[in-house]
Enzyme design. Structure first.
Site, PDB file in Angstrom:
ATOM      1  N   ASP A 309       3.004  14.986   8.885  1.00  0.00           N
ATOM      2  CA  ASP A 309       2.416  14.179   8.152  1.00  0.00           C
ATOM      3  C   ASP A 309       2.870  14.716   6.996  1.00  0.00           C
ATOM      4  OD1 ASP A 309       2.580  12.074   6.809  1.00  0.00           O
ATOM      5  OD2 ASP A 309       1.259  10.907   7.481  1.00  0.00           O
ATOM      6  N   ASP A 371       6.436   4.377   5.164  1.00  0.00           N
ATOM      7  CA  ASP A 371       5.881   3.005   6.177  1.00  0.00           C
ATOM      8  C   ASP A 371       6.528   1.612   6.181  1.00  0.00           C
ATOM      9  OD1 ASP A 371       4.638   5.446   5.818  1.00  0.00           O
ATOM     10  OD2 ASP A 371       2.942   4.630   6.006  1.00  0.00           O
TER      11      ASP A 371
HETATM   12  C1  GLA Z   1       1.730   7.814   6.409  1.00  0.00           C
HETATM   13  C2  GLA Z   1       2.290   7.742   7.895  1.00  0.00           C
HETATM   14  C3  GLA Z   1       1.274   6.759   8.616  1.00  0.00           C
HETATM   15  C4  GLA Z   1       0.576   6.917   9.010  1.00  0.00           C
HETATM   16  C5  GLA Z   1      -0.523   7.743   7.393  1.00  0.00           C
HETATM   17  C6  GLA Z   1      -1.902   8.320   7.734  1.00  0.00           C
HETATM   18  O1  GLA Z   1       1.510   7.145   5.763  1.00  0.00           O
HETATM   19  O2  GLA Z   1       4.211   7.487   7.114  1.00  0.00           O
HETATM   20  O3  GLA Z   1       2.620   6.271   9.556  1.00  0.00           O
HETATM   21  O4  GLA Z   1       0.440   8.258   9.464  1.00  0.00           O
HETATM   22  O5  GLA Z   1       0.430   8.241   6.693  1.00  0.00           O
HETATM   23  O6  GLA Z   1      -2.079   7.927   6.579  1.00  0.00           O
END
Ligand code: GLA
Length: 561
Positions: A309, A371
């Site tokens: 990520d 997200d």
């Molecule tokens: C980002 C990712 C999510 C998750 C969060 C964890 O926002 O896109 O899917 O993994 O980080 O902090």
């Protein structure tokens, strides 16, 4: 929500000469006005991550540099402002949590349900009260209100600039990594983030693995249990990444998940730290400068999947396609080098047209969006935006519009059916994001609909989904499947029930039959649909879907037209 890195600590070697006027009083070092606490500090809590600050003392005033206004002010992270008087420190987080970024905005870390107490990102306060134990350490009690409310013991510890401020290193030359041969159909599994955020622990992961099997999810095809943010703590003296107190033994956890016939995934970042942190604790570890070591550690522990990520990568890489690819390639190479088959899941929110180079960087799937959250608006916007890039999907290299929210309670059953139908037609990874231990029958019927899953997992020569027609707020999507069949989705994005129609002739079957006979099934009603006349029309509920599988009839029972 950028957090700071927590790499190997190089303790600052007493840069500040304690003033001769310092008086030790009541366990605290009461410092005279001449003692300067200015410098780089790490704030830590036990089993948490770390936040770095550049603090400046000016007489009795004490806080981050420069003075903070608004989000992310100060040297790094949110700012602190307060006082130091007679060895007693009082600091407050200057700004409350910034409002959550627009849902789905690139990198928007939507706070999942479990962690949203206190409002979606708003209204948090943090107060640090403590004593200067010595010029390099301030022991404090941190009181948080709003989100993650609670009282914790923690400490500020003086660190070198080198630790606090990441220094860039050259990025590797770009090259095309070989296909690792994994996930010939989109990966299916479960990920901890949507339901649990970083409030996830070893025990819960084990119980979820149990439920994956006992609920029938495993049988339905869900295989990977992915531990997202929240498992790591720091690095040991040799630089090896170590789990935090919630995850006593990552290898034992992998062994347990494997013993259930499942596979297990883990999470890290190309940046110095990952995205989110526990109360006051700051971010968890990222793999920056430790890519090979971490890949090997994950392999040694027996992990089968890495979600990587972006998070803090912006601190050490430029915001360019070249650098983004380089950052992901680095870990892609490291994973290949271990020799252990590991699915590589890229998560950089769809920046820099990742679908054009994610495969070259070794990726098996790549997030194409910010997200998701558990709402119709988020799911609909993300899901239907995928059509434009569906042509980039290839076997073993999947567009990932983010994990499923089915069963988390924020949408109606019709909306969850649309979610599942759309993801399946997109050939998206199906990573459940709900609590598998407490699923209703309705949730199970959506997540485990075998016919819908079969569309997602179709093994024919891969054909991407296409938009057949759009009328007002309705859309007809089709995808050619193996076995001389089509999936046809009649989607109603509107707020009222709608009649949606398509022409049978729009499905271009590859058949030598002179007079074609078709058989159609409604995959949510589990019943056959009469194929007659030129068109098919269904009344589709608000935000709902009618999903058909239409095939050339093989024997008797097809309906001629
Ligand atoms: C980002 C990712 C999510 C998750 C969060 C964890 O926002 O896109 O899917 O993994 O980080 O902090």
């Amino acid at each position: 929500m950028q957090k700071r890195r927590g790499s190997m600590r190089k303790l600052y070697s007493w840069p500040v000469i304690p003033t001769t006027a310092a008086i030790v009083c009541c366990g605290a070092l009461a410092l005279s006005a001449q003692t300067d606490l200015s410098g780089y500090w790490a704030f830590r809590i036990k089993d948490g991550g770390v936040n770095y600050y550049q603090l400046q003392q000016n007489g009795e005033s004490f806080g981050t540099v420069p003075p903070v206004a608004g989000q992310g002010g100060g040297f790094r992270g949110r700012g602190l402002a307060g006082t130091v008087k007679n060895g007693k420190v009082h600091l407050e987080m200057v700004n409350s949590m910034p409002a959550a970024p627009a849902a789905g905005a690139p990198g928007a870390a939507a706070r999942p349900a479990a962690a949203a107490a206190g409002g979606p990102g708003g209204g948090q306060t943090r107060v640090y009260e403590g004593v200067v134990t010595n010029p390099n350490r301030i022991d404090v009690t941190l009181t948080t209100t709003g989100r993650d409310a609670g009282v914790l013991k923690g400490w500020f510890e003086r660190v070198s600039k080198d630790e606090a401020v990441p220094t860039r290193i050259p990025s590797p030359e770009l090259r095309d990594l070989p296909d690792n041969g994994m996930v010939r159909t989109p990966p299916m599994g479960w990920n901890s983030w949507n339901k649990f955020a970083d409030e996830i622990d070893d025990k819960t992961v084990r119980r979820i693995a149990d439920a994956m099997v006992s609920s029938g999810m495993a049988k339905a095809g869900y295989t990977y249990i992915v531990v997202d943010e929240g498992w790591s703590s720091g690095r040991d003296a040799n630089g090896k990444i170590i789990p935090n107190g919630k995850f006593p033994d990552m290898k034992a956890l992998a062994d347990y998940v494997h013993s259930k016939g499942l596979k297990i995934g883990i999470y890290s970042s190309p940046g110095p730290q990952s995205c989110w942190g526990r109360v006051g604790g700051g971010g968890y570890q990222g793999s920056w400068k430790h890519e090979e070591e971490d890949a090997q550690t994950f392999a040694d522990w027996g992990y089968d999947y890495l979600k990587y990520d972006q998070c803090t990568a912006g601190e050490v890489y430029d915001n360019t396609t070249q650098d983004s690819q380089a950052a992901y390639q680095k870990m892609g190479e490291a994973l290949l080098k271990t020799g252990r088959p590991m699915v590589y899941s890229l998560c950089q929110y769809g920046a820099h047209d990742v679908w054009k180079w994610g495969g070259k960087a070794g990726g098996n799937l790549w997030r194409t969006t910010g997200d998701i959250n558990d709402s119709w608006g988020s799911m609909e916007r993300i899901g239907f935006a995928q059509l434009d890039i569906s042509k980039y999907v290839k076997v073993g290299h999947w567009n990932d519009p983010d994990m499923l929210e089915v069963g988390n309670g924020g949408m109606m059953a019709d909306e969850y059916r649309t979610h599942m139908s759309l993801w399946s037609m997109l050939a998206a990874p199906l990573m459940a994001g709900n609590d598998l231990r407490t699923m209703t029958e309705e949730t199970k019927s959506i997540l485990m609909n075998p016919d819908v899953i079969a569309i997602d997992q179709d093994r024919g020569e891969f054909q991407p989904v296409q938009r057949l027609s759009v009328q007002g707020k309705t859309e007809v999507l089709i995808r050619q499947l193996s076995g001389n069949a089509y999936a046809v989705g009649l989607y109603n994005r509107g707020d009222e029930p709608a009649e949606i129609t398509f022409r049978w002739d729009d499905l271009k079957f590859d058949t030598g039959l002179g007079s074609r006979r078709l058989a159609a099934t409604d995959l949510w009603k589990h019943e056959s649909v009469t194929v007659s006349g030129d068109t098919y029309t269904a009344t589709v509920p608000k935000h709902g879907v009618v999903l058909l599988r239409v095939a050339v009839a093989t024997g008797r029972g097809g309906f001629g037209f």
